[in-house]
Design a protein around this motif. Structure first.
Motif, PDB file in Angstrom:
ATOM      1  N   ILE A 191     -28.518  49.693  80.191  1.00 56.81           N
ATOM      2  CA  ILE A 191     -27.454  49.703  79.186  1.00 56.81           C
ATOM      3  C   ILE A 191     -26.102  49.446  79.841  1.00 56.81           C
ATOM      4  CG2 ILE A 191     -27.403  52.237  79.350  1.00 56.81           C
ATOM      5  CD1 ILE A 191     -26.372  52.270  76.456  1.00 56.81           C
ATOM      6  N   GLU A 192     -25.409  48.474  79.326  1.00 55.36           N
ATOM      7  CA  GLU A 192     -24.022  48.224  79.704  1.00 55.36           C
ATOM      8  C   GLU A 192     -23.159  48.758  78.577  1.00 55.36           C
ATOM      9  OE1 GLU A 192     -20.989  44.498  80.698  1.00 55.36           O
ATOM     10  OE2 GLU A 192     -23.169  44.194  80.741  1.00 55.36           O
ATOM     11  N   HIS A 193     -22.325  49.734  78.891  1.00 54.53           N
ATOM     12  CA  HIS A 193     -21.587  50.416  77.833  1.00 54.53           C
ATOM     13  C   HIS A 193     -20.691  49.436  77.077  1.00 54.53           C
ATOM     14  CE1 HIS A 193     -19.405  53.429  75.622  1.00 54.53           C
ATOM     15  NE2 HIS A 193     -20.119  54.385  76.185  1.00 54.53           N
ATOM     16  N   PRO A 194     -20.866  49.350  75.753  1.00 56.15           N
ATOM     17  CA  PRO A 194     -20.044  48.414  74.976  1.00 56.15           C
ATOM     18  C   PRO A 194     -18.639  48.972  74.758  1.00 56.15           C
ATOM     19  CG  PRO A 194     -21.422  49.700  73.500  1.00 56.15           C
ATOM     20  CD  PRO A 194     -21.810  50.101  74.905  1.00 56.15           C
ATOM     21  N   GLN A 195     -17.686  48.078  74.622  1.00 55.43           N
ATOM     22  CA  GLN A 195     -16.342  48.501  74.259  1.00 55.43           C
ATOM     23  C   GLN A 195     -16.212  48.537  72.749  1.00 55.43           C
ATOM     24  OE1 GLN A 195     -12.912  46.996  76.232  1.00 55.43           O
ATOM     25  NE2 GLN A 195     -13.897  46.864  78.228  1.00 55.43           N
ATOM     26  N   TYR A 196     -15.357  49.416  72.272  1.00 56.03           N
ATOM     27  CA  TYR A 196     -15.092  49.549  70.845  1.00 56.03           C
ATOM     28  C   TYR A 196     -13.637  49.978  70.691  1.00 56.03           C
ATOM     29  CZ  TYR A 196     -16.154  54.369  72.262  1.00 56.03           C
ATOM     30  OH  TYR A 196     -16.182  55.568  72.923  1.00 56.03           O
ATOM     31  N   GLU A 197     -13.156  49.968  69.475  1.00 56.37           N
ATOM     32  CA  GLU A 197     -11.775  50.369  69.217  1.00 56.37           C
ATOM     33  C   GLU A 197     -11.616  51.846  69.568  1.00 56.37           C
ATOM     34  OE1 GLU A 197      -7.898  49.421  68.202  1.00 56.37           O
ATOM     35  OE2 GLU A 197      -9.623  48.071  68.196  1.00 56.37           O
ATOM     36  N   GLN A 198     -10.739  52.123  70.518  1.00 57.39           N
ATOM     37  CA  GLN A 198     -10.591  53.474  71.044  1.00 57.39           C
ATOM     38  C   GLN A 198      -9.114  53.836  71.119  1.00 57.39           C
ATOM     39  OE1 GLN A 198     -11.288  54.406  75.369  1.00 57.39           O
ATOM     40  NE2 GLN A 198     -13.213  55.278  74.613  1.00 57.39           N
ATOM     41  N   ARG A 199      -8.792  55.057  70.820  1.00 57.76           N
ATOM     42  CA  ARG A 199      -7.400  55.504  70.872  1.00 57.76           C
ATOM     43  C   ARG A 199      -6.918  55.651  72.325  1.00 57.76           C
ATOM     44  NH1 ARG A 199      -5.627  60.472  67.845  1.00 57.76           N
ATOM     45  NH2 ARG A 199      -3.813  59.213  67.310  1.00 57.76           N
ATOM     46  N   PHE A 200      -5.626  55.525  72.505  1.00 57.46           N
ATOM     47  CA  PHE A 200      -4.937  55.857  73.759  1.00 57.46           C
ATOM     48  C   PHE A 200      -5.247  54.897  74.914  1.00 57.46           C
ATOM     49  CE2 PHE A 200      -6.110  60.199  71.977  1.00 57.46           C
ATOM     50  CZ  PHE A 200      -4.980  60.295  71.190  1.00 57.46           C
ATOM     51  N   ASP A 201      -4.411  53.908  75.091  1.00 57.34           N
ATOM     52  CA  ASP A 201      -4.391  53.087  76.304  1.00 57.34           C
ATOM     53  C   ASP A 201      -5.723  52.400  76.604  1.00 57.34           C
ATOM     54  OD1 ASP A 201      -1.720  53.885  76.646  1.00 57.34           O
ATOM     55  OD2 ASP A 201      -2.341  55.699  77.702  1.00 57.34           O
ATOM     56  N   ASP A 202      -6.056  52.297  77.911  1.00 60.08           N
ATOM     57  CA  ASP A 202      -7.217  51.519  78.328  1.00 60.08           C
ATOM     58  C   ASP A 202      -8.524  52.179  77.903  1.00 60.08           C
ATOM     59  OD1 ASP A 202      -5.483  49.754  79.537  1.00 60.08           O
ATOM     60  OD2 ASP A 202      -5.645  50.697  81.518  1.00 60.08           O
ATOM     61  N   PHE A 203      -9.535  51.333  77.696  1.00 62.92           N
ATOM     62  CA  PHE A 203     -10.840  51.827  77.278  1.00 62.92           C
ATOM     63  C   PHE A 203     -11.486  52.659  78.383  1.00 62.92           C
ATOM     64  CE2 PHE A 203     -15.452  51.506  76.860  1.00 62.92           C
ATOM     65  CZ  PHE A 203     -15.619  51.905  75.536  1.00 62.92           C
TER      66      PHE A 203
END
Length: 264
Positions: free
Chosen positions: A223-235
């Motif tokens: 599993i490669e962790h997917p990015q998603y809309e996340q609060r506060f600066d960099d993912f």
């Protein structure tokens, strides 16, 4: 087993012999007969990460390994959330113990209000906070004596809200006295499994010949962790499932699990 350290992809633990001492023998959903059944096994962790729920997504039966020795300050009693100042731990205090996970007692009640307030402070402005605010408020309003009961409750309830169809079984209910690969194979055999879905970190020490002899296919989680809309600066990856749910909601979490599994 595949993880006391598997919150970070590639980490590994081991499936030891069931610990002696008191255990909770309550099983999960009834086992139903079927073909091509996939089993995964994992300690009941506290608010685990997305990869934990991908194991549930990929499984027909998910075994909660509640009868092995508790490991202090592991994912079993803590996890990470994101704050405006970076990630921080949410930790459930427990009495020091070398007992089975099912026998570990929570030390006091003060953590409940702290965790509720921490979620509100970090995610009160998140897009899907209201979707889960009542659930967490009600969970933290309850007094919990058993760490295992708390974790199993959260895992099953959140899996249900995400829409994951999986049977849950507690290892303590199976009463299998074996260790390492032998124990995994015997659990799989008990549950009529055709496939064991293992953490990648266990590849180096799983006894592949034993699985082959039992006619149980081995599949490893990648599993490669997917990015998603996340609060506060960099993912920040590898946070508690709470971060996913608060930011993208239950439907969004399900879509992420589909995407990392290759079902899209």
């Amino acid at each position: 087993m595949d993880e006391l350290a598997e919150q970070e992809p590639g980490g590994a633990g081991s499936v030891g012999r069931a610990s002696s001492g008191p255990v909770d023998s309550t099983a999960g959903s009834p086992i139903s007969a079927g073909s091509e059944r996939t089993v995964a096994i994992h300690q009941p962790n506290y608010l685990p990460w997305l990869g934990y729920f991908q194991k549930i997504y990929r499984s027909d039966v998910f075994v909660l390994l509640d009868d092995v020795e508790y490991s202090s300050n592991s994912w079993i009693n803590r996890n990470k959330i994101k704050t405006p100042d970076g990630w921080t731990w949410l930790t459930v205090p427990v009495h020091g113990s070398d007992e089975p996970i099912a026998a570990v007692e929570i030390a006091d009640d003060r953590w409940r209000d702290k965790h509720r307030k921490s979620l509100q402070a970090s995610y009160g402005g998140a897009a899907h906070y209201d979707e889960f605010a009542d659930f967490f408020a009600e969970t933290y309003a309850r007094s919990w004596d058993s760490l295992c009961e708390l974790n199993v409750y959260l895992i099953r309830e959140l899996a249900d809200r995400i829409g994951l169809e999986c049977e849950f079984v507690r290892a303590s209910a199976l009463e299998i006295d074996a260790a390492n690969s032998e124990r995994i194979v015997r659990i799989c055999d008990e549950l009529d499994a055709d496939r064991y879905f293992s953490g990648e970190g266990a590849r180096s020490y799983n006894d592949h010949d034993r699985f082959e002899a039992a006619d149980i296919a081995l599949e490893y989680q990648s599993i490669e962790h997917p990015q998603y809309e996340q609060r506060f600066d960099d993912f920040v990856p590898n946070l508690s499932i709470v971060d996913v749910l608060m930011n993208v909601g239950a439907d969004g979490a399900y879509d992420l699990l589909r995407s990392v599994t290759g079902d899209e």
